[in-house]
Enzyme design. Structure first.
Site, PDB file in Angstrom:
ATOM      1  N   HIS A  74       0.944  -1.477  -0.356  1.00 46.00           N
ATOM      2  CA  HIS A  74      -0.072  -0.555   0.159  1.00 46.00           C
ATOM      3  C   HIS A  74       1.353   1.052  -0.220  1.00 46.00           C
ATOM      4  O   HIS A  74       1.972   1.683   1.362  1.00 46.00           O
ATOM      5  CB  HIS A  74      -0.756   0.111   1.179  1.00 46.00           C
ATOM      6  CG  HIS A  74      -2.290  -0.730   1.117  1.00 46.00           C
ATOM      7  ND1 HIS A  74      -3.208  -1.009   2.201  1.00 46.00           N
ATOM      8  CD2 HIS A  74      -1.772  -1.853   0.808  1.00 46.00           C
ATOM      9  CE1 HIS A  74      -4.000  -1.593   2.210  1.00 46.00           C
ATOM     10  NE2 HIS A  74      -3.065  -2.769   0.834  1.00 46.00           N
ATOM     11  N   TYR A 203      -8.745   5.098   8.327  1.00 51.00           N
ATOM     12  CA  TYR A 203      -8.771   5.634   9.779  1.00 51.00           C
ATOM     13  C   TYR A 203      -9.941   6.274   9.864  1.00 51.00           C
ATOM     14  O   TYR A 203      -9.855   7.761   9.904  1.00 51.00           O
ATOM     15  CB  TYR A 203      -7.569   6.065  10.099  1.00 51.00           C
ATOM     16  CG  TYR A 203      -6.286   4.682  10.271  1.00 51.00           C
ATOM     17  CD1 TYR A 203      -5.742   4.382   9.359  1.00 51.00           C
ATOM     18  CD2 TYR A 203      -6.111   4.278  11.080  1.00 51.00           C
ATOM     19  CE1 TYR A 203      -4.749   3.470   9.490  1.00 51.00           C
ATOM     20  CE2 TYR A 203      -4.920   3.123  11.537  1.00 51.00           C
ATOM     21  CZ  TYR A 203      -4.389   3.213  11.014  1.00 51.00           C
ATOM     22  OH  TYR A 203      -3.065   1.852  10.613  1.00 51.00           O
ATOM     23  N   PRO A 295      -2.141  -0.703  19.379  1.00 52.95           N
ATOM     24  CA  PRO A 295      -2.271  -0.480  17.770  1.00 52.95           C
ATOM     25  C   PRO A 295      -3.046   0.101  16.917  1.00 52.95           C
ATOM     26  O   PRO A 295      -1.878  -0.083  15.819  1.00 52.95           O
ATOM     27  CB  PRO A 295      -3.073  -1.948  17.592  1.00 52.95           C
ATOM     28  CG  PRO A 295      -3.976  -1.366  18.959  1.00 52.95           C
ATOM     29  CD  PRO A 295      -3.340  -0.671  19.914  1.00 52.95           C
ATOM     30  N   LYS A 299       2.778  -0.629  15.011  1.00 51.52           N
ATOM     31  CA  LYS A 299       4.218  -0.008  15.589  1.00 51.52           C
ATOM     32  C   LYS A 299       4.590  -1.680  15.718  1.00 51.52           C
ATOM     33  O   LYS A 299       5.845  -2.104  15.645  1.00 51.52           O
ATOM     34  CB  LYS A 299       4.568   0.473  16.192  1.00 51.52           C
ATOM     35  CG  LYS A 299       3.862   1.921  15.032  1.00 51.52           C
ATOM     36  CD  LYS A 299       5.590   2.837  14.334  1.00 51.52           C
ATOM     37  CE  LYS A 299       5.375   3.148  13.340  1.00 51.52           C
ATOM     38  NZ  LYS A 299       4.610   2.916  11.858  1.00 51.52           N
ATOM     39  N   TYR A 387       4.500   6.587   9.866  1.00 51.51           N
ATOM     40  CA  TYR A 387       3.927   5.316   9.592  1.00 51.51           C
ATOM     41  C   TYR A 387       4.864   4.358   8.410  1.00 51.51           C
ATOM     42  O   TYR A 387       5.049   3.114   9.574  1.00 51.51           O
ATOM     43  CB  TYR A 387       2.706   5.822   8.770  1.00 51.51           C
ATOM     44  CG  TYR A 387       1.322   5.169   8.948  1.00 51.51           C
ATOM     45  CD1 TYR A 387       0.641   4.645  10.144  1.00 51.51           C
ATOM     46  CD2 TYR A 387       0.984   4.423   8.097  1.00 51.51           C
ATOM     47  CE1 TYR A 387       0.066   3.732  10.015  1.00 51.51           C
ATOM     48  CE2 TYR A 387       0.610   3.145   7.649  1.00 51.51           C
ATOM     49  CZ  TYR A 387      -0.009   2.715   9.413  1.00 51.51           C
ATOM     50  OH  TYR A 387      -1.240   1.437   8.796  1.00 51.51           O
TER      51      TYR A 387
HETATM   52  C1  PHB Z   1      -4.681  -4.385  11.178  1.00 45.69           C
HETATM   53  O1  PHB Z   1      -4.745  -4.463  10.357  1.00 45.69           O
HETATM   54  O2  PHB Z   1      -4.000  -5.709  11.890  1.00 45.69           O
HETATM   55  C2  PHB Z   1      -4.298  -3.485  11.154  1.00 45.69           C
HETATM   56  C3  PHB Z   1      -4.182  -2.066  10.475  1.00 45.69           C
HETATM   57  C4  PHB Z   1      -3.759  -0.625  10.873  1.00 45.69           C
HETATM   58  C5  PHB Z   1      -3.140  -0.878  12.328  1.00 45.69           C
HETATM   59  C6  PHB Z   1      -3.502  -1.554  12.816  1.00 45.69           C
HETATM   60  C7  PHB Z   1      -3.766  -2.767  12.955  1.00 45.69           C
HETATM   61  O3  PHB Z   1      -3.304   0.245  12.997  1.00 45.69           O
END
Ligand code: PHB
Ligand code: APR
Length: 393
Positions: A74, A203, A295, A299, A387
Site C-alpha cells: 500500500h 482510519y 495498535p 508499530k 507510519y
Molecule cells: C490490521 O490490519 O490489523 C491493522 C491495520 C492498521 C492498524 C492496526 C491493525 O493501525
C-alpha cells in the site's frame, strides 16, 4: 536434546523467530523455546501491517518469497472524518517507501518453515519455563517438554516471550523501571469474508468512536471499532457490529465497507508500556516483552523486528570480534526507537479515538487535527515518515 547453546531464545512469536533466523545466517547457534503449540502461534489473530524496513528485512533473510507474492503493498492510506475521506500519499511523501499488508500469522508461518529447514531446534509446548543466573556469564533456562525436564546452559538469553512472559518478571524488582499508560477504550476486531471495498486502509474519526477498515487478502476484510476497555463481546451480535462499523466508516461519497460472514471476532486491549532498561545482565528483552504500543500506529510487530535485528548484530559482533559495544548499547538504542514509536502511537490514538471524558470541544478539536494534517504537506510528511517507519539503524 542439546543442553548447551550460544543463545537461548524464549518465545516463538515474530521477535524470537526473526532473531533465530538472523543468528542462523551469522552462524550463531540458538534454541527457541515456546510454551504454546505451533497452530496456536500461527493462528493467533494479530496485526498485519509491515513497515518498509520489516519487508526489506524479510527479503534480506531469504524469507520474503510468499510475502512478495501474497503481501498487499500500500502506497497510501485514508483518514476520514465528518463523512469525508482524505488521502495521504505515503510513498510520494517518503521517496517511495510503503507498507505491506501481510498478517502476523503469515510472517510467523514463513519463519517457522525457515527455522525447520535450518534443522536448528524449535521446541513448542514447553512448560515450566524459567531463567536462571541471568546476572552471571553462565545463564541457563529450565523447561519441560513431553514430560522430560531440561536445563539448557547458554551464553545469552533473549526474552522474546511477549508481554505476559517469564523473562521480564525474572529481573529483580528495582532493576527495571516500567512506564505505563492505559486507555479507557479497546478495539473490537473482526475478520469478514468480504472483498475489501477500498484498496487502502481507512482510519475514521466518528462521534461514536474510532473505526478502522483494513484487509488481509483480496477476499478478506479486517475491521476494528473502538469499544469500552471492559466491553462484553457477547453484547455484540453480528448485526450490531456491522451497523456500527458502517455508521462510523461510511462517507458522503457513498463509500462503505463490504459486508460478509464474520469469520472471527475478538477484543484487543490498548496499552502503552516501556520497560527500561531492555537488558539485565545476560538477559536481553525484545518485542512485546519490553514494550507495548496501542495498535493505532501498527508499530508492535515492526518494533519487535527492529529490536532483534539490532540484537543479532550485537551478538555477531560479540562472537566475531569479542566486542560488547553493540550489546552495551542495545538498550539505549532500542529505547530511542521505542519512545519514538510510543509517541507516534499515542498521538495517533489520541487524535482518532473518543475518550470516556470527551466533550464536544474535544471532538471539534479532533476534527481540526485531522483537517490540519491532511491539508499541510509538512504535517503529512511527518505522519508518513513515521507510519512507513524509520530505517533500521
Ligand atoms: C490490521 O490490519 O490489523 C491493522 C491495520 C492498521 C492498524 C492496526 C491493525 O493501525
Ligand atoms: N515460555 C515460552 N514462551 C512463552 C512464554 C513462556 N513462559 N510466555 C509467552 N511465550 C510465547 C508466546 O506464546 C508467544 O508465542 O512468546 C511468544 C511471544 O510472541 P508475541 O506475543 O507475538 O510477541 P513478539 O514476538 O514480541 O511480537 C511482537 O507485535 O503485532 C504486535 O503484539 C503483537 O505479538 C505481536 C508483537
Amino acid at each position: 536434546m542439546p543442553t548447551r547453546t550460544q543463545v537461548a531464545i524464549i518465545g516463538a512469536g515474530p521477535a524470537g523467530l526473526i532473531l533465530g533466523h538472523l543468528l542462523h545466517l551469522r552462524g550463531i547457534d540458538s534454541i527457541i523455546i515456546e510454551n504454546h503449540d505451533r497452530e496456536y502461534v500461527i493462528h493467533r489473530v494479530r496485526a498485519g501491517v509491515l513497515e518498509q524496513g520489516t519487508v526489506d528485512l524479510m527479503h534480506e533473510m531469504g524469507v520474503g518469497d510468499r510475502l512478495a507474492r501474497e503481501g498487499l503493498r500500500h502506497e497510501g492510506l485514508y483518514l476520514a472524518c465528518d463523512g469525508t475521506r482524505h488521502h495521504i500519499d505515503l510513498a510520494g511523501l517518503t521517496n517511495g517507501r510503503a507498507i505491506t499488508i501481510y498478517g502476523q500469522g503469515e510472517v510467523v508461518k514463513d519463519l517457522i518453515d525457515a527455522r525447520i529447514a535450518t534443522g536448528r531446534p524449535l521446541h513448542f509446548d514447553a512448560s515450566n519455563v524459567s531463567v536462571h543466573n541471568i546476572d552471571s556469564e553462565h545463564p541457563s533456562v529450565r523447561y519441560d517438554v513431553n514430560g522430560e525436564s531440561y536445563e539448557l546452559s547458554c551464553d545469552f538469553i533473549a526474552g522474546c516471550d511477549g508481554f505476559h512472559g517469564v523473562c521480564r518478571p525474572s529481573i529483580p524488582a528495582g532493576a527495571l523501571c516500567a512506564y505505563e499508560k492505559t486507555y479507557s477504550f479497546a478495539w473490537l476486531g473482526i475478520l469478514a469474508e468480504a472483498a475489501p471495498a477500498s484498496p487502502e486502509l481507512v482510519y475514521s474519526v466518528h462521534q461514536n468512536g474510532f473505526a478502522l477498515f483494513s484487509m488481509r487478502s483480496p477476499q478478506v476484510t479486517r475491521l476494528y471499532l473502538q469499544c469500552a476497555a471492559n466491553e462484553d463481546l457477547s453484547q455484540w451480535s453480528d448485526d450490531r457490529i456491522w451497523s456500527e462499523l458502517i455508521a462510523r466508516l461510511r462517507t458522503h461519497d457513498g463509500w462503505q465497507p463490504n459486508t460478509g460472514p464474520i469469520l472471527q471476532k475478538g477484543i484487543a486491549a490498548m496499552r502503552s508500556f516501556v520497560a527500561d532498561p531492555m537488558r539485565y545482565g545476560r538477559l536481553y528483552l525484545a518485542g512485546d516483552a519490553a514494550h507495548i504500543v496501542p495498535p493505532t500506529g501498527a508499530k508492535g510487530l515492526n518494533l519487535a523486528a527492529a529490536d532483534v535485528w539490532r540484537l543479532s548484530r550485537a551478538l555477531a559482533e560479540f562472537y566475531d570480534e569479542g566486542s560488547t559495544a553493540g550489546l552495551d548499547a542495545y538498550s539505549e538504542r532500542g529505547l530511542r526507537r521505542t519512545w519514538r514509536a510510543q509517541r507516534f502511537s499515542w498521538w495517533m490514538t489520541t487524535m482518532l479515538h473518543r475518550d470516556a471524558t470527551a466533550t464536544p470541544f474535544d471532538y471539534r478539536r479532533q476534527i481540526a487535527d485531522v483537517e490540519y494534517l491532511v491539508s499541510s504537506r509538512a504535517a503529512m510528511t511527518s505522519f508518513a515518515e513515521n507510519y512507513v517507519g524509520v530505517p533500521l539503524e
